[in-house]
Design an enzyme around this catalytic site. Sequence first.
Site, PDB file in Angstrom:
ATOM      1  N   GLY A 121      -6.509  -4.467   6.627  1.00  0.00           N
ATOM      2  CA  GLY A 121      -5.477  -3.642   6.592  1.00  0.00           C
ATOM      3  C   GLY A 121      -5.234  -2.469   5.952  1.00  0.00           C
ATOM      4  CB  CYS A 122      -7.022  -1.157   3.103  1.00  0.00           C
ATOM      5  SG  CYS A 122      -6.897   0.005   2.040  1.00  0.00           S
ATOM      6  N   GLY A 123      -6.622   1.726   4.970  1.00  0.00           N
ATOM      7  CA  GLY A 123      -7.216   2.681   5.331  1.00  0.00           C
ATOM      8  C   GLY A 123      -7.572   3.701   4.393  1.00  0.00           C
ATOM      9  CB  CYS A 125      -8.546   0.515  -0.006  1.00  0.00           C
ATOM     10  SG  CYS A 125      -9.582   0.112   1.518  1.00  0.00           S
TER      11      CYS A 125
END
Length: 277
Positions: A121-123, A125
């Site tokens: 869910g992290c772009g 990070c």
Amino acid sequence: MSRRASRPLAADRITNPAPEAYSYVELDAAAQRGNAVLAEECALAIAYNGISHAVMMVSPSALEDFVVGFSLSGALVESVDEIYDIQLSRRGEAFSAEVQIGNRAFWALKQQRRSLAGTSGCGLCGVEAIEQALPQLTTLTPSPLPPAAHLHELRARINDAQRLARQSGALHAALYVDEHGEIVLCREDIGRHNALDKLIGALRREGRDSRRGFAVVTSRCSLELIHKAVRAGLSTLVSLSAPTDLCVRWARQHHLNLIHLPHHSAPRAYSPCNNAE
């Protein structure tokens, strides 16, 4: 791919077992029992020239496409020719990718060395500086919008193309529609960024001219997807969800055609736009 990487990669020989079906009980008076195939998820550790760079949570399909796309869209290499080889290995539930890149790319990678740990869910990070979150990108050469007919019933055609999602759900997709309006590539993953990276990698590995057609993402359109599309040289990005205001500004600034495909309305072209600055 370069001469050394144009041969079949070891990554291509890794196969995955058929997805396992999990039993469940419906929480109602009937308490019916059934079985469902769920989306697969695994850890992928990526190392460049022997130096660990990132651990991503991905779906275990088209991993070689993902590694190529991740390397290109993250500006770790400037072109696919700088990727000499990819060796994939598996140990239990985890995969490792040993990537050999050219000296120029490896030197640049060491210069910008940072700790990066990714999740589905992290772009952004691991980004430690505003300059990395809002990077300088090369502006694209403007391209015409795709014909409206190529967007007709596209949502239904995407559903038909998502083979893995039909089995398990919980998967994003990135697809490529060619100049004839046909969906010719579909890559799926638990991570929306991963799905687009896989598509970018597949386009490069197959030698397709990405500016002749357009890419589609089934997920929310956020700034990091704009970054990836511009770096990959895509001419048009179509999103099934509405873009953010920052996405529209960046798309207009970098001459990326940006189209939103609503459920029940005509496609909306936010970039270019008649009143775009």
